[in-house]
Design an enzyme around this catalytic site. Structure first.
Site, PDB file in Angstrom:
ATOM      1  CB  ILE A  58      -0.987   0.033   1.195  1.00  0.00           C
ATOM      2  CG1 ILE A  58      -0.264  -0.252   2.519  1.00  0.00           C
ATOM      3  CG2 ILE A  58      -2.130  -0.937   0.989  1.00  0.00           C
ATOM      4  CD1 ILE A  58      -1.150  -0.146   3.737  1.00  0.00           C
ATOM      5  N   GLY A  59       2.129   1.117   0.129  1.00  0.00           N
ATOM      6  CA  GLY A  59       2.968   2.310   0.093  1.00  0.00           C
ATOM      7  C   GLY A  59       4.399   1.929  -0.172  1.00  0.00           C
ATOM      8  CB  THR A  62      13.248   7.239  -0.214  1.00  0.00           C
ATOM      9  OG1 THR A  62      12.486   8.149  -0.994  1.00  0.00           O
ATOM     10  CG2 THR A  62      14.656   7.182  -0.720  1.00  0.00           C
ATOM     11  CG  PHE A  63      13.734   6.753   3.923  1.00  0.00           C
ATOM     12  CD1 PHE A  63      15.088   6.666   3.629  1.00  0.00           C
ATOM     13  CD2 PHE A  63      13.106   7.981   3.824  1.00  0.00           C
ATOM     14  CE1 PHE A  63      15.808   7.784   3.237  1.00  0.00           C
ATOM     15  CE2 PHE A  63      13.826   9.107   3.436  1.00  0.00           C
ATOM     16  CZ  PHE A  63      15.174   9.011   3.141  1.00  0.00           C
ATOM     17  CB  SER A  65       7.912  -1.619   1.169  1.00  0.00           C
ATOM     18  OG  SER A  65       8.885  -1.315   0.212  1.00  0.00           O
ATOM     19  CE  LYS A  84       7.796   3.577   7.732  1.00  0.00           C
ATOM     20  NZ  LYS A  84       7.539   4.965   8.093  1.00  0.00           N
ATOM     21  CG  ASP A 171       8.083  13.861   5.775  1.00  0.00           C
ATOM     22  OD1 ASP A 171       7.910  14.738   4.892  1.00  0.00           O
ATOM     23  OD2 ASP A 171       8.296  12.659   5.502  1.00  0.00           O
TER      24      ASP A 171
HETATM   25  P1  ADP Z   1       7.543   6.262   4.406  1.00  0.00           P
HETATM   26  O1  ADP Z   1       8.537   6.507   5.490  1.00  0.00           O
HETATM   27  O2  ADP Z   1       8.064   5.318   3.362  1.00  0.00           O
HETATM   28  O3  ADP Z   1       6.967   7.527   3.820  1.00  0.00           O
HETATM   29  P2  ADP Z   1       5.001   5.927   5.780  1.00  0.00           P
HETATM   30  O4  ADP Z   1       4.972   5.525   7.202  1.00  0.00           O
HETATM   31  O5  ADP Z   1       4.686   7.357   5.466  1.00  0.00           O
HETATM   32  O6  ADP Z   1       6.360   5.447   5.121  1.00  0.00           O
HETATM   33  O7  ADP Z   1       3.957   5.008   4.995  1.00  0.00           O
HETATM   34  C1  ADP Z   1       3.840   5.092   3.575  1.00  0.00           C
HETATM   35  C2  ADP Z   1       2.381   4.977   3.188  1.00  0.00           C
HETATM   36  O8  ADP Z   1       1.852   3.730   3.662  1.00  0.00           O
HETATM   37  C3  ADP Z   1       1.465   6.070   3.791  1.00  0.00           C
HETATM   38  O9  ADP Z   1       1.452   7.224   2.984  1.00  0.00           O
HETATM   39  C4  ADP Z   1       0.135   5.351   3.795  1.00  0.00           C
HETATM   40  O10 ADP Z   1      -0.473   5.411   2.516  1.00  0.00           O
HETATM   41  C5  ADP Z   1       0.509   3.893   4.078  1.00  0.00           C
HETATM   42  N1  ADP Z   1       0.406   3.616   5.527  1.00  0.00           N
HETATM   43  C6  ADP Z   1       1.367   3.788   6.460  1.00  0.00           C
HETATM   44  N2  ADP Z   1       0.935   3.416   7.669  1.00  0.00           N
HETATM   45  C7  ADP Z   1      -0.336   3.003   7.508  1.00  0.00           C
HETATM   46  C8  ADP Z   1      -1.339   2.496   8.400  1.00  0.00           C
HETATM   47  N3  ADP Z   1      -1.100   2.306   9.693  1.00  0.00           N
HETATM   48  N4  ADP Z   1      -2.555   2.179   7.875  1.00  0.00           N
HETATM   49  C9  ADP Z   1      -2.780   2.322   6.561  1.00  0.00           C
HETATM   50  N5  ADP Z   1      -1.890   2.781   5.680  1.00  0.00           N
HETATM   51  C10 ADP Z   1      -0.676   3.123   6.136  1.00  0.00           C
HETATM   52 MG    MG Z   2       5.669   8.926   4.618  1.00  0.00          MG
END
Ligand code: ADP
Ligand code: MG
Length: 272
Positions: A58-59, A62-63, A65, A84, A171
């Site tokens: 779902i995401g 860079t740092f 998945s 994550k 951020d």
């Molecule tokens: P990054 O450090 O790679 O940006 P994030 O923590 O922002 O990682 O997560 C990337 C994406 O994953 C978010 O923009 C969101 O779409 C999805 N995401 C992250 N955490 C959750 C969660 N707890 N529930 C649903 N989607 C999530």
């Molecule tokens: Mg993020």
């Protein structure tokens, strides 16, 4: 409700390494690339095999998945969760600081919480409740004034909470503030770039915000104790390394991170 979780510290079952192939959704419309990534994640962190069915990616940043997965509850229901997977080159202190922000400040006032965390070698997976959310671009043109007001109110609520703990997120943007329009639910995520105020209550942000401070801290005290039973043992080599700003997330191998208890004394994770 808690998922039925086998202890992530259980000895790896001899069949486990092969089992992950069966765990990847066969019938779904996952692309070959995503299937491969899921297989690789099961391989890298085999403790996940017994506990979660990873459904989709779902995401991808860079740092990290982020994957949607399900966990089997005692009642027989499946709970949706987000996994994550941090890139293995992330600095161990950054990983631990991100976790500590989630465990200390998360779980209320629109700040995402954390349920468990798994580590195998340099792979770390943070397990969070899953919040289904809108793509901000999709809804941008249909937001009313009232809805924007509500959205901002809820964002400020989250920021007030983290600022209370002396966390500067650094951020804040739509992809890090999840919004479920139907349920009117919100969640601030992604503390990967967070820094502490001088009086921060997040122990690891005290050590991470200045290279010199971190170096002297690690040299004098290689075991950094975190709140909630989290501790990080820094190997000598990372004591010599820089942990400045975003570069933090790209350097070094993994130190020994242990997280035994989270909020309310619940066992959050067991690293080994
Ligand atoms: P990054 O450090 O790679 O940006 P994030 O923590 O922002 O990682 O997560 C990337 C994406 O994953 C978010 O923009 C969101 O779409 C999805 N995401 C992250 N955490 C959750 C969660 N707890 N529930 C649903 N989607 C999530
Ligand atoms: Mg993020």
């Amino acid at each position: 409700m808690e998922p039925v979780l086998k202890s992530p510290c259980d000895e790896q079952h001899p069949q486990q390494a092969e089992d992950f192939h069966g765990n990847v959704e066969q019938s779904s419309k996952l692309s070959a690339g995503v299937k491969k990534d899921i297989e690789k994640l099961y391989e890298a962190v085999p403790q996940l095999v017994n506990v979660f069915k990873i459904k989709e990616k779902i995401g991808e940043g860079t740092f990290s998945s982020v994957y949607l997965a399900t966990a089997q509850l005692q009642t027989g229901y499946e709970e949706k969760i987000a996994l994550k997977h941090l890139i293995p080159t992330s600095h161990p202190l950054r990983i631990a600081a991100e976790l500590q922000c989630l465990t200390v400040a998360g779980g209320q006032d629109n700040v995402m919480g954390v349920k468990y965390c798994f580590r195998k070698n340099d792979h770390v997976v943070i397990v969070m409740p899953y919040l289904e959310h809108e793509s901000f671009l999709d809804i941008l043109n249909s937001l009313s004034f009232e809805e924007v007001r509500e959205y901002m109110f809820n964002l400020f609520k989250a920021l007030r909470r983290i600022h209370h703990f002396g966390i500067v997120h650094r951020d804040v943007k739509p992809s890090n503030f999840l919004y479920n329009r139907q349920l009117k639910k919100y969640a601030l995520v992604d503390f990967g770039l967070a820094q502490g105020t001088p009086d921060t209550k997040i122990e690891l942000l005290k050590t991470a915000h200045s290279e010199d401070q971190q170096r002297s801290c690690l040299q004098t005290n290689p075991v950094v104790a975190l709140g909630n039973g989290v501790s990080v043992t820094a190997p000598e080599q990372i004591a010599q390394q820089s942990a400045s700003k975003a570069a933090d997330r790209r350097s070094s191998s993994l130190s020994k991170v242990q997280m035994k208890q989270g909020r309310g004394g619940k066992v959050l994770s067991l690293f080994y």
